[in-house]
Design an enzyme around this catalytic site. Structure first.
Site, PDB file in Angstrom:
ATOM      1  N   GLY A   1      -6.474  14.997 -17.140  1.00 57.26           N
ATOM      2  CA  GLY A   1      -7.415  14.563 -17.832  1.00 57.26           C
ATOM      3  C   GLY A   1      -7.367  15.333 -19.391  1.00 57.26           C
TER       4      GLY A   1
ATOM      5  N   ASP B   1     -19.751  15.209 -16.960  1.00 58.64           N
ATOM      6  CA  ASP B   1     -20.559  14.306 -16.603  1.00 58.64           C
ATOM      7  C   ASP B   1     -21.732  14.769 -15.715  1.00 58.64           C
ATOM      8  OD1 ASP B   1     -21.319  11.526 -16.070  1.00 58.64           O
ATOM      9  OD2 ASP B   1     -19.762  11.419 -14.436  1.00 58.64           O
TER      10      ASP B   1
ATOM     11  N   VAL C   1     -15.594   5.725 -19.288  1.00 54.80           N
ATOM     12  CA  VAL C   1     -14.600   5.591 -20.518  1.00 54.80           C
ATOM     13  C   VAL C   1     -13.087   5.963 -20.186  1.00 54.80           C
ATOM     14  CG1 VAL C   1     -16.129   6.082 -22.375  1.00 54.80           C
ATOM     15  CG2 VAL C   1     -15.212   7.989 -21.250  1.00 54.80           C
TER      16      VAL C   1
HETATM   17  P1  IMP Z   1     -18.260  15.816 -13.465  1.00 55.12           P
HETATM   18  O1  IMP Z   1     -17.617  16.682 -12.413  1.00 55.12           O
HETATM   19  O2  IMP Z   1     -18.943  14.842 -12.786  1.00 55.12           O
HETATM   20  O3  IMP Z   1     -18.702  16.825 -14.653  1.00 55.12           O
HETATM   21  O4  IMP Z   1     -16.912  14.938 -13.664  1.00 55.12           O
HETATM   22  C1  IMP Z   1     -15.986  15.645 -14.589  1.00 55.12           C
HETATM   23  C2  IMP Z   1     -14.654  14.992 -14.420  1.00 55.12           C
HETATM   24  O5  IMP Z   1     -14.982  13.672 -14.000  1.00 55.12           O
HETATM   25  C3  IMP Z   1     -13.620  15.009 -15.553  1.00 55.12           C
HETATM   26  O6  IMP Z   1     -12.774  15.849 -15.526  1.00 55.12           O
HETATM   27  C4  IMP Z   1     -13.063  13.632 -15.729  1.00 55.12           C
HETATM   28  O7  IMP Z   1     -11.878  13.686 -14.898  1.00 55.12           O
HETATM   29  C5  IMP Z   1     -13.942  12.762 -14.593  1.00 55.12           C
HETATM   30  N1  IMP Z   1     -14.914  11.614 -15.356  1.00 55.12           N
HETATM   31  C6  IMP Z   1     -16.007  11.930 -15.717  1.00 55.12           C
HETATM   32  N2  IMP Z   1     -16.531  10.565 -16.286  1.00 55.12           N
HETATM   33  C7  IMP Z   1     -15.616  10.134 -16.396  1.00 55.12           C
HETATM   34  C8  IMP Z   1     -15.271   8.651 -17.363  1.00 55.12           C
HETATM   35  O8  IMP Z   1     -16.149   8.171 -17.842  1.00 55.12           O
HETATM   36  N3  IMP Z   1     -14.008   8.157 -17.152  1.00 55.12           N
HETATM   37  C9  IMP Z   1     -12.831   8.975 -16.638  1.00 55.12           C
HETATM   38  N4  IMP Z   1     -13.198  10.049 -16.262  1.00 55.12           N
HETATM   39  C10 IMP Z   1     -14.508  10.530 -15.946  1.00 55.12           C
HETATM   40 MG    MG Z   2     -10.877  15.641 -14.936  1.00 56.40          MG
END
Ligand code: IMP
Ligand code: MG
Length: 168
Positions: free
Chosen positions: A36, A95, A145
């Protein structure tokens, strides 16, 4: 459309200015989170007129879903030695925070001088774990998103802007 190509470019230039000031005389290693962060790292590194090294790591927790599982795995590791270096982890979005929290802990075991974090997008309302984000491009609401590196089931990473999934 949530964040336009023009707004991304302007904000990346600002972040580059701030990061370049903070790391001007440091030995910076940018660590991008595949896949990403690819467009963000590519643009950000060119907004940093300082000596730096770039590397990437791969994590997994998502599969084809739209929410983090909470168990983050480091799938592929670094190739550069970060001992005594200043590390800046660069990701597309924070996130729940699990990914950056786990990655920060994993990299700290390799004795860097510092580990900080930079994300293009921050969904502040969704945090499940405490993690410090040092550089944030945009704070966004709790919507899924895509674009500018962000995918849904592998698609839409190539959009030049950030869109909500319905708005693709
Ligand atoms: P976290 O571990 O929940 O903070 O998520 C981080 C990872 O989740 C990011 O590196 C993204 O790859 C993926 N991610 C989180 N939210 C989104 C979104 O809205 N769209 C696409 N990928 C997301
Ligand atoms: Mg990611």
């Amino acid at each position: 459309m949530l964040v336009s190509q023009k707004d991304i470019a302007a904000r990346v230039a600002e972040l580059g200015g701030a990061i370049a000031r903070d790391y001007a005389d440091k030995r910076l290693v940018l660590v991008g989170v595949l896949q990403g962060a690819i467009p963000f790292v590519a643009d950000l590194m060119r907004a940093l007129p300082i000596d730096l090294t770039v590397d990437f790591v791969r994590t997994s927790s998502y599969g084809a879903g739209t929410t983090s599982s909470g168990t983050v795995q480091l799938v592929a590791g670094l190739t550069v030695d970060i001992a005594d270096r200043h590390v800046l982890i660069v990701d597309d979005i924070v996130d729940t925070g699990h990914t950056l929290a786990a990655l920060t802990r994993a990299l700290e075991t390799r004795n860097p001088q510092s580990v900080r974090t930079c994300v293009l997008l921050d969904k502040t309302g969704r945090r499940e774990t405490e993690v410090t984000i040092d550089y944030v491009g945009f704070t966004i609401p709790n919507v899924f998103v895509v674009g500018y590196g962000l995918d849904y089931d592998g698609l839409y990473r190539n959009l030049p802007h950030v869109a909500t999934l319905e708005g693709v």
